[in-house]
Design a protein around this motif. Structure first.
Motif, PDB file in Angstrom:
ATOM      1  N   VAL A  53      14.834   7.499   7.604  1.00  0.00           N
ATOM      2  CA  VAL A  53      15.640   7.875   8.769  1.00  0.00           C
ATOM      3  C   VAL A  53      14.755   8.536   9.823  1.00  0.00           C
ATOM      4  CG1 VAL A  53      17.540   9.334   9.583  1.00  0.00           C
ATOM      5  CG2 VAL A  53      17.780   8.034   7.451  1.00  0.00           C
ATOM      6  N   SER A  54      13.898   9.438   9.402  1.00  0.00           N
ATOM      7  CA  SER A  54      12.989  10.121  10.325  1.00  0.00           C
ATOM      8  C   SER A  54      12.061   9.123  11.013  1.00  0.00           C
ATOM      9  CB  SER A  54      12.174  11.168   9.563  1.00  0.00           C
ATOM     10  OG  SER A  54      11.253  11.784  10.415  1.00  0.00           O
ATOM     11  N   HIS A  55      11.561   8.170  10.253  1.00  0.00           N
ATOM     12  CA  HIS A  55      10.649   7.160  10.814  1.00  0.00           C
ATOM     13  C   HIS A  55      11.357   6.314  11.873  1.00  0.00           C
ATOM     14  CE1 HIS A  55       7.228   4.372  10.763  1.00  0.00           C
ATOM     15  NE2 HIS A  55       8.131   3.421  10.827  1.00  0.00           N
ATOM     16  N   VAL A  56      12.571   5.904  11.576  1.00  0.00           N
ATOM     17  CA  VAL A  56      13.320   5.033  12.492  1.00  0.00           C
ATOM     18  C   VAL A  56      13.739   5.772  13.758  1.00  0.00           C
ATOM     19  CG1 VAL A  56      15.486   3.748  12.776  1.00  0.00           C
ATOM     20  CG2 VAL A  56      14.111   3.443  10.708  1.00  0.00           C
ATOM     21  N   PHE A  57      14.234   6.994  13.614  1.00  0.00           N
ATOM     22  CA  PHE A  57      14.790   7.676  14.775  1.00  0.00           C
ATOM     23  C   PHE A  57      13.832   8.647  15.468  1.00  0.00           C
ATOM     24  CE2 PHE A  57      18.673   6.445  12.425  1.00  0.00           C
ATOM     25  CZ  PHE A  57      19.220   5.641  13.406  1.00  0.00           C
ATOM     26  N   LYS A  58      12.803   9.122  14.746  1.00  0.00           N
ATOM     27  CA  LYS A  58      11.892  10.093  15.360  1.00  0.00           C
ATOM     28  C   LYS A  58      10.428   9.684  15.270  1.00  0.00           C
ATOM     29  CE  LYS A  58      15.020  13.781  14.029  1.00  0.00           C
ATOM     30  NZ  LYS A  58      15.243  14.878  13.112  1.00  0.00           N
ATOM     31  N   LYS A  59      10.124   8.687  14.466  1.00  0.00           N
ATOM     32  CA  LYS A  59       8.758   8.190  14.258  1.00  0.00           C
ATOM     33  C   LYS A  59       7.827   9.309  13.795  1.00  0.00           C
ATOM     34  CE  LYS A  59       5.927   4.643  14.511  1.00  0.00           C
ATOM     35  NZ  LYS A  59       5.812   3.740  13.434  1.00  0.00           N
ATOM     36  N   GLU A  60       8.333  10.155  12.884  1.00  0.00           N
ATOM     37  CA  GLU A  60       7.533  11.277  12.383  1.00  0.00           C
ATOM     38  C   GLU A  60       6.740  10.930  11.126  1.00  0.00           C
ATOM     39  OE1 GLU A  60      10.372  14.361  11.748  1.00  0.00           O
ATOM     40  OE2 GLU A  60      10.406  14.930  13.855  1.00  0.00           O
ATOM     41  N   THR A  61       7.110   9.863  10.440  1.00  0.00           N
ATOM     42  CA  THR A  61       6.509   9.549   9.160  1.00  0.00           C
ATOM     43  C   THR A  61       5.789   8.206   9.233  1.00  0.00           C
ATOM     44  OG1 THR A  61       8.392  10.657   8.153  1.00  0.00           O
ATOM     45  CG2 THR A  61       7.016   9.361   6.691  1.00  0.00           C
ATOM     46  N   GLU A  62       4.572   8.149   8.703  1.00  0.00           N
ATOM     47  CA  GLU A  62       3.813   6.897   8.678  1.00  0.00           C
ATOM     48  C   GLU A  62       4.266   6.048   7.494  1.00  0.00           C
ATOM     49  OE1 GLU A  62       1.570   5.753  10.945  1.00  0.00           O
ATOM     50  OE2 GLU A  62       2.192   7.497  12.091  1.00  0.00           O
ATOM     51  N   GLY A  63       4.177   4.749   7.656  1.00  0.00           N
ATOM     52  CA  GLY A  63       4.511   3.847   6.573  1.00  0.00           C
ATOM     53  C   GLY A  63       4.945   2.501   7.104  1.00  0.00           C
ATOM     54  N   THR A  64       5.376   1.649   6.188  1.00  0.00           N
ATOM     55  CA  THR A  64       5.814   0.293   6.508  1.00  0.00           C
ATOM     56  C   THR A  64       7.279   0.144   6.142  1.00  0.00           C
ATOM     57  OG1 THR A  64       3.608  -0.528   5.991  1.00  0.00           O
ATOM     58  CG2 THR A  64       5.380  -2.145   6.056  1.00  0.00           C
ATOM     59  N   LEU A  65       8.072  -0.354   7.077  1.00  0.00           N
ATOM     60  CA  LEU A  65       9.490  -0.584   6.804  1.00  0.00           C
ATOM     61  C   LEU A  65       9.681  -1.922   6.089  1.00  0.00           C
ATOM     62  CD1 LEU A  65      11.117   0.546  10.166  1.00  0.00           C
ATOM     63  CD2 LEU A  65      11.269   1.717   7.953  1.00  0.00           C
ATOM     64  N   ARG A  66      10.530  -1.909   5.073  1.00  0.00           N
ATOM     65  CA  ARG A  66      10.912  -3.130   4.357  1.00  0.00           C
ATOM     66  C   ARG A  66      12.423  -3.128   4.210  1.00  0.00           C
ATOM     67  NH1 ARG A  66       6.690  -3.039  -0.740  1.00  0.00           N
ATOM     68  NH2 ARG A  66       4.799  -2.815   0.512  1.00  0.00           N
ATOM     69  N   ALA A  67      13.009  -4.302   4.285  1.00  0.00           N
ATOM     70  CA  ALA A  67      14.459  -4.427   4.114  1.00  0.00           C
ATOM     71  C   ALA A  67      14.755  -5.194   2.834  1.00  0.00           C
ATOM     72  CB  ALA A  67      15.079  -5.150   5.305  1.00  0.00           C
ATOM     73  N   HIS A  68      15.715  -4.691   2.075  1.00  0.00           N
ATOM     74  CA  HIS A  68      16.188  -5.378   0.873  1.00  0.00           C
ATOM     75  C   HIS A  68      17.622  -5.830   1.144  1.00  0.00           C
ATOM     76  CE1 HIS A  68      16.824  -6.399  -3.308  1.00  0.00           C
ATOM     77  NE2 HIS A  68      17.976  -5.761  -3.223  1.00  0.00           N
ATOM     78  N   VAL A  69      17.812  -7.129   1.267  1.00  0.00           N
ATOM     79  CA  VAL A  69      19.144  -7.685   1.541  1.00  0.00           C
ATOM     80  C   VAL A  69      19.914  -7.743   0.229  1.00  0.00           C
ATOM     81  CG1 VAL A  69      20.412  -9.709   2.336  1.00  0.00           C
ATOM     82  CG2 VAL A  69      18.287  -9.023   3.486  1.00  0.00           C
ATOM     83  N   PHE A  70      21.123  -7.184   0.247  1.00  0.00           N
ATOM     84  CA  PHE A  70      21.919  -7.202  -0.976  1.00  0.00           C
ATOM     85  C   PHE A  70      23.258  -7.899  -0.824  1.00  0.00           C
ATOM     86  CE2 PHE A  70      22.697  -3.063   1.002  1.00  0.00           C
ATOM     87  CZ  PHE A  70      24.075  -3.046   1.085  1.00  0.00           C
TER      88      PHE A  70
END
Length: 125
Positions: free
Chosen positions: A75-92
């Protein structure tokens, strides 16, 4: 237990919906915010693949290498860009395909095809 079961690994990410309508891909957060710009790799993936028009229910997760980070980091990465990393989506879940609402009984013939594609070794979208 009797009958057929489809069991998936549970991910504790940020709930999202992926909409592909007339080739245009949009991604929305759990609180209906358009986060398409934050999910460029997922958009590129959906544009390259021929899934047809669809609405997918998914979990968006932030990974650092192979390690899934806590939901709060996503949530922080998406809305504030505070955390480094790679986003992945798991479709369920498939909610709509080619303009047709997919009810539980309608998913039976479609899910094995999607599940085969989606469970390929860690191919994140």
């Amino acid at each position: 237990f009797t009958g057929e079961w489809l069991v998936q690994e549970k991910y504790d990410g940020m709930r999202i919906q992926i909409h592909k309508i007339d080739g245009d891909v949009k991604i929305y957060s759990y609180n209906e915010k358009d986060i398409t710009e934050k999910c460029k790799k997922q958009v590129e993936h959906m544009e390259k693949k021929h899934f047809g028009d669809c609405i997918l229910d998914a979990e968006l997760m932030l990974f650092k290498g192979d390690e899934a980070l806590h939901r709060a980091s996503t949530v922080s990465h998406v809305f504030k860009k505070e955390t480094e990393g790679t986003l992945r989506a798991h479709v369920f879940d498939i909610m709509n395909h080619e303009g047709k609402s997919i009810e539980r009984e309608d998913k039976h013939p479609i899910l094995p095809v999607w599940a085969t594609f989606l469970r390929r070794p860690r191919v994140p979208i």
